[in-house]
Scaffold this motif. Structure first.
Motif, PDB file in Angstrom:
ATOM      1  N   VAL A 175      74.106  50.799  68.244  1.00 12.51           N
ATOM      2  CA  VAL A 175      73.734  51.643  67.101  1.00 12.51           C
ATOM      3  C   VAL A 175      74.955  52.415  66.621  1.00 12.51           C
ATOM      4  CG1 VAL A 175      72.189  53.447  66.257  1.00 12.51           C
ATOM      5  CG2 VAL A 175      71.414  51.891  68.069  1.00 12.51           C
ATOM      6  N   VAL A 176      75.084  52.509  65.285  1.00  9.44           N
ATOM      7  CA  VAL A 176      76.078  53.384  64.690  1.00  9.44           C
ATOM      8  C   VAL A 176      75.350  54.353  63.766  1.00  9.44           C
ATOM      9  CG1 VAL A 176      76.552  51.762  62.798  1.00  9.44           C
ATOM     10  CG2 VAL A 176      78.217  53.561  63.342  1.00  9.44           C
ATOM     11  N   LEU A 202      80.852  48.409  53.186  1.00 11.53           N
ATOM     12  CA  LEU A 202      80.988  49.083  54.469  1.00 11.53           C
ATOM     13  C   LEU A 202      79.705  48.972  55.281  1.00 11.53           C
ATOM     14  CD1 LEU A 202      82.763  52.389  55.217  1.00 11.53           C
ATOM     15  CD2 LEU A 202      80.406  52.121  55.962  1.00 11.53           C
ATOM     16  N   LEU A 203      78.564  49.174  54.630  1.00 14.29           N
ATOM     17  CA  LEU A 203      77.275  49.035  55.332  1.00 14.29           C
ATOM     18  C   LEU A 203      77.086  47.612  55.834  1.00 14.29           C
ATOM     19  CD1 LEU A 203      74.881  51.155  53.062  1.00 14.29           C
ATOM     20  CD2 LEU A 203      75.869  51.797  55.264  1.00 14.29           C
ATOM     21  N   GLU A 252      77.138  43.910  60.571  1.00 15.38           N
ATOM     22  CA  GLU A 252      77.614  42.718  61.266  1.00 15.38           C
ATOM     23  C   GLU A 252      78.026  43.026  62.698  1.00 15.38           C
ATOM     24  OE1 GLU A 252      80.797  41.125  59.025  1.00 15.38           O
ATOM     25  OE2 GLU A 252      79.553  40.512  57.305  1.00 15.38           O
ATOM     26  N   HIS A 253      78.489  44.239  62.938  1.00  9.21           N
ATOM     27  CA  HIS A 253      79.020  44.586  64.245  1.00  9.21           C
ATOM     28  C   HIS A 253      78.048  45.382  65.108  1.00  9.21           C
ATOM     29  CE1 HIS A 253      82.642  43.682  61.881  1.00  9.21           C
ATOM     30  NE2 HIS A 253      83.186  43.319  63.039  1.00  9.21           N
ATOM     31  N   ALA A 262      78.139  47.492  73.581  1.00 14.59           N
ATOM     32  CA  ALA A 262      79.271  46.629  73.233  1.00 14.59           C
ATOM     33  C   ALA A 262      79.401  46.501  71.735  1.00 14.59           C
ATOM     34  CB  ALA A 262      79.075  45.254  73.854  1.00 14.59           C
ATOM     35  N   VAL A 263      80.567  46.712  71.204  1.00 11.56           N
ATOM     36  CA  VAL A 263      80.828  46.591  69.775  1.00 11.56           C
ATOM     37  C   VAL A 263      82.031  45.685  69.601  1.00 11.56           C
ATOM     38  CG1 VAL A 263      79.887  48.841  69.200  1.00 11.56           C
ATOM     39  CG2 VAL A 263      82.285  48.650  69.784  1.00 11.56           C
ATOM     40  N   THR A 264      82.064  45.010  68.484  1.00  9.06           N
ATOM     41  CA  THR A 264      83.179  44.107  68.213  1.00  9.06           C
ATOM     42  C   THR A 264      84.315  44.811  67.524  1.00  9.06           C
ATOM     43  OG1 THR A 264      82.071  43.453  66.180  1.00  9.06           O
ATOM     44  CG2 THR A 264      81.697  42.092  68.101  1.00  9.06           C
ATOM     45  N   LEU A 265      84.023  46.030  66.994  1.00  9.82           N
ATOM     46  CA  LEU A 265      85.124  46.812  66.452  1.00  9.82           C
ATOM     47  C   LEU A 265      85.993  47.281  67.604  1.00  9.82           C
ATOM     48  CD1 LEU A 265      83.370  49.070  63.804  1.00  9.82           C
ATOM     49  CD2 LEU A 265      84.943  47.196  63.354  1.00  9.82           C
ATOM     50  N   PRO A 266      87.283  47.391  67.392  1.00  6.81           N
ATOM     51  CA  PRO A 266      88.144  47.941  68.450  1.00  6.81           C
ATOM     52  C   PRO A 266      87.649  49.316  68.853  1.00  6.81           C
ATOM     53  CG  PRO A 266      89.452  46.974  66.709  1.00  6.81           C
ATOM     54  CD  PRO A 266      88.054  46.978  66.209  1.00  6.81           C
TER      55      PRO A 266
END
Length: 479
Positions: free
Chosen positions: A290-291, A360-361, A366-367, A465-469
């Motif tokens: 979640v973001v 951006l949304l 996607e991530h 876990a996120v795919t963004l750094p």
């Protein structure tokens, strides 16, 4: 309204009914207490004919019919001034005709003489005095010229006695009447108050407005202003309410589960920011990635609730000053990712409605499994409607007893005007046994009221876990 609806109204307005019933009873008691106590004494007399005149009387009026025909007149004569003056002079007591009532039971030759007075002893004296003087007065009236005595004889059957119990005021009757009048006024006031109440105050109100029951009902908690997040008490009623909201959101659209969720409300001060934070936190605790995006660029609150800095965030990303990877902050050992608002811009609506915001949304969706956006209220500005149109749907937060039905309906119309999907609603600040208190002020415009700073999220041993750094975790300040 049906009987069931009336019962629901009385259940909601029971305090009004109880208060007016108590006031009615109290008023009746006060009125009764101020009344002068009066006592009564009754003497009963038998009206007959003398033996020596029985034959002539029988011939004249067919026996006892004569007495029954005359007894009504005797009842009227009892209160005549001639009788009362004789009794008053003989016994030395003041008498008025209003004190005396005379009844003649049907089909009898009895006279019941009742005297009321503020003194029970005086009432008995007057009643017995009338019983003593009235027979002589009747004898004078009924004496025939050719006879030495009257054919009518009055004798006392039962003398009056002094009573210790007042006959007025009638305390039980007055209190019962006061209670009934109070209950009637209370029921009327409850129905009128409910009819004039324009705020959302029940689940049925929300169902009528939205066509569905709310996804969640968040109870009021007096400690909300100090600790708006549910992480401090994961077993409390508010935490359970947000878990219910999380579960119900999964069934909001089974075919196409919402990924980007906008949380908004009709007006400020209805708890939409705390609802967004707690919803995102509850989703993250459930294992989802979640973001939480602070999309309220006029009065950003997420940073203050979570205890993070909003110096860089959404606005700086949209302006091209920062990369998304640089401003997303992770809390709770990677449990929840947060995108702060960034500096307050001069053109919030234009930024939120831009293609960059939509992109951006989409990137965040996607991530992450779920993107929760805290949006401004719908009615003061168009920001929330713009965000809802770019999202998968909106969750509308309504505050119990504060959000007006008209405002809620206008908010729904604002969403419909941009073809935004309503995922559902949340009834916030639902009453509990504890006293209700106001939510932190939300003076809308460019500036708002102060928002309580919450404690930082706990160190939860769960990885999102996120795919963004992964950026460096910003330590939360001590509240």
């Amino acid at each position: 309204m049906t009987i069931v609806q009336y019962l629901h109204v009385l259940r909601r307005q029971w305090l009004v009914v109880l208060l007016l019933a108590a006031l009615g009873t109290g008023a009746a008691y006060a009125y009764t207490d101020r009344q002068v106590r009066t006592y009564s004494a009754t003497t009963e007399m038998f009206v007959g004919i003398t033996g020596e005149n029985q034959d002539s009387v029988m011939q004249m009026s067919q026996g006892s019919t004569f007495i029954q025909q005359r007894i009504k007149s005797y009842a009227d004569v009892v209160t005549s001034p001639s009788v009362l003056e004789k009794v008053s002079a003989a016994y030395g007591v003041p008498i008025s005709a209003g004190q005396i009532s005379v009844t003649a039971p049907a089909d009898t030759v009895l006279l019941d003489i009742t005297v009321t007075d503020t003194d029970p002893k005086r009432a008995a004296v007057i009643a017995n005095g009338i019983a003593d003087k009235f027979p002589d007065y009747v004898s004078q009236l009924e004496k025939l010229p050719q006879q030495e005595s009257s054919p009518v004889r009055l004798s006392v059957v039962e003398s009056a006695t002094e009573s210790s119990t007042p006959v007025a005021p009638r305390v039980p009757l007055n209190l019962a009447l006061g209670l009934l009048v109070g209950l009637g006024l209370g029921i009327g006031a409850a129905v009128l108050r409910d009819a004039l109440n324009t705020s959302v105050s029940s689940i049925s109100d929300i169902e009528k407005l939205t066509g569905a029951v709310p996804l969640g009902v968040v109870p009021f908690d007096a400690s909300t202003s100090k600790q708006p997040l549910v992480d401090s008490d994961e077993h409390g009623a508010r935490a359970e309410a947000f878990r219910t909201l999380r579960t119900n959101l999964q069934f909001a659209d089974v075919d196409s589960p919402p990924r980007v969720i906008v949380v908004t409300s009709p007006l400020p001060d209805e708890g939409k920011s705390t609802s967004a934070c707690n919803l995102a936190l509850t989703l993250a605790l459930g294992g989802a990635r979640v973001v939480l995006v602070d999309g309220d660029l006029r009065k950003p609150s997420v940073g203050r609730y979570l205890g993070i800095s909003s110096g860089a965030g959404l606005t700086t990303v949209l302006a091209g000053r920062h990369d998304l990877r640089d401003v997303v902050t992770v809390y709770g050992r990677d449990t929840l990712a947060v995108l702060p608002s960034g500096p307050t811009p001069p053109n919030p609506s234009e930024l939120l409605g831009s293609q960059q915001m939509a992109d951006l949304l989409a990137t965040l969706a996607e991530h992450y499994d779920v993107v929760v956006v805290d949006a401004p209220p719908l009615l003061p500005v168009t920001d929330a409607a713009v965000l809802a149109a770019a999202a998968d749907g909106a969750v509308l937060v309504l505050r119990h007893g504060k959000t007006r039905k008209e405002d809620a309906n206008r908010a729904l119309q604002a969403l419909a005007a941009v073809n935004a999907k309503l995922l559902g609603s949340v009834l916030n600040f639902a009453p509990k046994k504890k006293n209700r208190s106001g939510y932190d002020g939300y003076g809308y415009g460019y500036g708002y009221g102060n928002v309580s700073q919450a404690k930082p999220l706990p160190q939860i041993v769960r990885s999102a876990a996120v795919t963004l750094p992964e950026p460096e975790s910003t330590p939360a300040p001590t509240p």
